[in-house]
Design an enzyme around this catalytic site. Structure first.
Site, mmCIF file in Angstrom:
data_model
loop_
_atom_site.group_PDB
_atom_site.id
_atom_site.type_symbol
_atom_site.label_atom_id
_atom_site.label_comp_id
_atom_site.label_asym_id
_atom_site.label_seq_id
_atom_site.Cartn_x
_atom_site.Cartn_y
_atom_site.Cartn_z
ATOM 1 N N SER A 91 -26.307 20.206 53.064
ATOM 2 C CA SER A 91 -27.368 21.109 52.615
ATOM 3 C C SER A 91 -28.226 21.628 53.756
ATOM 4 O O SER A 91 -28.529 20.907 54.716
ATOM 5 C CB SER A 91 -28.258 20.336 51.631
ATOM 6 O OG SER A 91 -29.474 21.008 51.429
ATOM 7 N N GLU A 93 -31.225 21.859 53.591
ATOM 8 C CA GLU A 93 -32.444 21.039 53.613
ATOM 9 C C GLU A 93 -32.443 20.088 54.816
ATOM 10 O O GLU A 93 -33.493 19.610 55.229
ATOM 11 C CB GLU A 93 -32.566 20.232 52.318
ATOM 12 C CG GLU A 93 -33.086 21.032 51.137
ATOM 13 C CD GLU A 93 -34.523 21.514 51.339
ATOM 14 O OE1 GLU A 93 -35.410 20.671 51.463
ATOM 15 O OE2 GLU A 93 -34.743 22.742 51.387
ATOM 16 N N TYR A 115 -34.383 13.370 49.788
ATOM 17 C CA TYR A 115 -33.125 14.069 49.511
ATOM 18 C C TYR A 115 -32.462 14.501 50.820
ATOM 19 O O TYR A 115 -31.265 14.260 51.047
ATOM 20 C CB TYR A 115 -33.397 15.293 48.615
ATOM 21 C CG TYR A 115 -32.221 16.234 48.510
ATOM 22 C CD1 TYR A 115 -31.162 15.957 47.658
ATOM 23 C CD2 TYR A 115 -32.166 17.408 49.271
ATOM 24 C CE1 TYR A 115 -30.063 16.814 47.571
ATOM 25 C CE2 TYR A 115 -31.082 18.265 49.194
ATOM 26 C CZ TYR A 115 -30.037 17.965 48.342
ATOM 27 O OH TYR A 115 -28.963 18.818 48.266
#
Ligand code: F7E
Length: 333
Positions: free
Chosen positions: A126, A128, A150
């Protein structure tokens, strides 16, 4: 297109947005699709894949699922994928999103040995992971600075995937996907929360919308385009890691503008900010550089941000009309 009939794919997280699009894509290519999901989910069953119930927090059933599915390709899409929620559930998120990926990698390695054939592995990494970005745009060489439980879990899974490739010579790849949305996006993610609210406000089913940080900027693409990049990574000559992004960035405010204007509404009249929806640490700006995927995989995004938001609003307007009809008829849903 090459005839690929006979290949078998196993998808974890098959009932999510990406699992659904990927199932359709692989079936069109002649794959037999198998999928793991944590509980019964509407939608995906209609597509006809072979389903197994399982949770990546409990890896005990993975070996037997692999033996039944006999996959040639494994797509690990399962995760606790909500960033805000990961602050409330950090240990569960680390277990499912981080160690869960390791459980699937290990099951893939052992199955590959048992079956005596190469099994390719895709990890849903990801954007992120870039978090507090050190450069813009972000590419495969940009260092990670995760900003949530996460994102930390995804960094762990990323490196485990690289390590299985380097330690065991496995065909294991990371797709570093930037945000990708669609009418099938979960309603807790900001684009879908906005398009659903805009449609319901238009029909008088809702009066207002509470949101967190409106200044955050993301590189938003269409999930249907992005699952094609996943597949292309597993068909490439060499296992490698690729950024998948549009190269454009928009704010949450821009998303509100696009969605509400499509319905001739002024979002400023309906939206309130709620600080409880802010995250303890925010990722302020993401914009990806997908040059490597374009040059090596021949991949490029087809749906623009404006078209994506219109597609989502139109879909949510249909759902809102149905909700209104049910309400008028006073029938249970
Ligand atoms: O938030 C802001 C929020 O939850 C986007 C996941 O698929 O993409 C997704 O992660 C932005 C953030 O996605 C609300 O603060 C404002 O800055 O839609 P989101 P995300 O956190 O970017 C990446 C690539 C993943 O890997 C993740 O799994 O919007 N925002 N107000 C809000 N966000 C939400 N959810 N709800 C709000 O009310």
């Amino acid at each position: 297109m090459t005839e690929l009939t006979g290949k078998r794919a196993l998808i974890t997280g098959i009932s999510g947005q990406d699992g659904w699009y990927l199932t359709e894509l692989l079936q069109q290519k002649g794959y037999e699709v198998h999928g793991i999901l944590p509980s019964r989910a509407p939608g995906i069953g209609e597509a006809g894949p072979q389903l197994y119930y399982g949770d990546l927090a409990d890896g005990t059933t993975l070996d037997s699922v692999f033996d039944q599915a006999q996959p040639d390709e494994v797509y690990n899409l399962a995760a606790q994928s909500h960033v805000r929620l990961s602050f409330d559930l950090p240990i569960y998120t680390a277990d499912v999103t981080g160690v869960g990926a390791l459980r699937v990698l290990e099951a893939t390695r052992k199955f590959q040995d048992r079956a005596g054939k190469q099994v390719k592995f895709y990890q849903a990494s990801s954007s992120e992971m870039f978090g507090k970005v050190v450069e813009t745009p972000q590419s495969e060489t940009t260092p990670f600075h995760p900003r949530s439980p996460y994102a930390c879990a995804k960094v762990y899974a990323f490196w485990q995937t690289v390590n299985y490739r380097e330690s065991y010579g496995m065909f294991a790849v990371n797709g570093i996907l930037f945000n990708h949305e669609s009418p099938r996006r979960g309603e807790a993610f900001v684009t879908r929360k906005i398009t659903k609210a805009a449609a319901r406000i238009k029909l008088g089913l809702q009066k207002s919308l509470q949101l967190g940080n409106l200044e955050a900027r993301r590189d938003w693409g269409f999930a249907g385009d992005y699952v094609d990049a996943m597949w292309r990574m597993l068909q490439h000559d060499e296992p490698d890691d690729f950024v998948v992004a549009t190269g454009e960035t928009y704010s949450v405010r821009d998303c509100l503008d696009a969605a509400f204007t499509h319905l001739d509404l002024d979002w400023q009249k309906f939206v309130q900010t709620d600080t409880s929806l802010y995250r303890p640490a925010e990722v302020d700006l993401l914009r990806g550089d997908a040059t490597k995927a374009r040059e090596n995989l021949g991949w490029e995004p087809k749906v623009s941000f404006a078209r994506l938001i219109r597609m989502m609003v139109d879909h949510d307007l249909d759902l809102a009309r149905r909700e209104l009809r049910l309400q008028d008829m006073d029938l249970p849903e």
